[in-house]
Design an enzyme around this catalytic site. Structure first.
Site: not given
Ligand code: GLY
Length: 330
Positions: A173, A202-204, A224-227
């Site tokens: 991201t 929809v992610g973080d 950034t990373g796993h939402g």
């Protein structure tokens, strides 16, 4: 010796945490360095932290090497759906968009949501209608798809695909945080989300406190990373909480990332600043491309332990596997 006030202004950017394939690592580093330089040029000219993070993230969205704007990962149907957020630390105003498809720069639409509406987040078709009403040019969704993102999508559909490896290969991201010479702080984060995600996921990133947060009284973080993991621990706000409790920007970033790892097995990375212009770029993933510009020096790195510096006047100062930005997290 620099006094704290001499450290302003500063901009710090990331190009995503994860596992960046070797053949893309140089492009990724060059991309974040050029975004940090552009943001710093605005700050050096007396521009605002909001303008600086917008410029840096727009540049990363336009670079097909990153998972944002053109180059975004594809959802399960092979389509681009992007999320973005901006936040202004002076007013605590924020703007976000989610699941947008036909806009080249979702981060600029997020700023319009903040500046021109009474809302914090617009999604999907409603966001597109708002973009049209603001005169934001539409682009064809296909123009945002690269050969590389299409190849990864197709590979991940294969019955023998290794989902963990596939996700880690493209977890990135993009984002930025900045403090301007007036002491105002801003953050911006933009993403195509997770590879082969469900349609409508929809992610973080557009969620305030998860994908980013900025408060002039505490600092700013872009994540950034796993939402799904980031949302469980509201990573950006968690790090700022630790800073409020007296932790340094670096220690607070490490505490937040370590908690996400131990509590929900989530990996990721952050760029963070405090109101004095102290900054950190920290990650628990294998890599994160990052760059920072401050006091006429560009700092950058990709692997744990890397911290190179270069004079913004041109000549390299040092190139080392040094200290500040990334010692391993436990
Ligand atoms: N952190 C980006 C996403 O999971 O959507």
């Amino acid at each position: 010796m620099l006094r704290v006030n001499d450290m302003l202004p500063v901009v710090v950017v990331h190009g995503g945490a994860g596992h960046i394939p070797k053949d893309r690592s140089e492009m990724s580093t060059a991309g974040v360095c050029s975004a940090a330089r552009a943001g710093y040029t605005i700050l050096r000219g007396g521009g605002s932290s909001m303008d600086a993070v917008l410029e840096a993230v727009s540049i990363l969205e336009n670079n097909p090497c990153f998972n944002a704007g053109c180059g975004s990962v594809l959802n399960i149907k092979g389509e681009v759906e992007m999320d973005a957020i901006v936040m202004d630390g002076l007013t605590l105003g924020s703007g976000a968009v989610s699941a947008v498809r036909n806009i080249a720069n979702p981060i600029q639409l997020a700023r319009l949501v903040m500046d021109k509406t009474s809302h914090s987040c617009l999604t999907a078709e409603g966001a597109s209608q708002f973009a049209r009403s603001m005169g934001v040019p539409e682009v064809s969704p296909e123009s945002l798809i690269t050969e590389y993102s299409h190849m990864r999508w197709a590979k991940n559909l294969a019955p023998d695909a290794n989902p963990v490896e596939s996700q880690m290969g493209k977890m990135g991201t993009v984002g930025a945080v900045a403090v301007d010479s007036e002491g105002n702080i801003a953050c911006a984060t933009s993403t195509g989300g997770m590879l082969n995600k469900m349609e409508g996921r929809v992610g973080d990133t557009p969620c305030i406190g998860s994908g980013g947060y900025a408060d002039n009284q505490v600092g700013a973080v872009s994540t950034t990373g796993h939402g799904e993991a980031i949302m469980k621990v509201t990573l950006a706000r968690l790090i700022l909480f630790h800073m409020e409790q007296g932790q340094s920007v670096e220690a607070a970033s490490d505490l937040g990332l370590a908690y996400m790892k131990s509590r929900v097995s989530g990996l990721g990375g952050v760029v963070s600043v405090d109101p004095q212009g102290r900054w950190a770029a920290r990650f628990s993933s294998l890599q994160m491309s990052w760059a920072a510009a401050q006091t006429e020096t560009l700092h950058y790195g990709l692997y744990v332990g890397e911290h190179f510096t270069q004079s913004l006047g041109g000549a390299p100062l040092t190139g080392s596997t040094a200290h500040l930005a990334s010692k391993p997290l436990g």
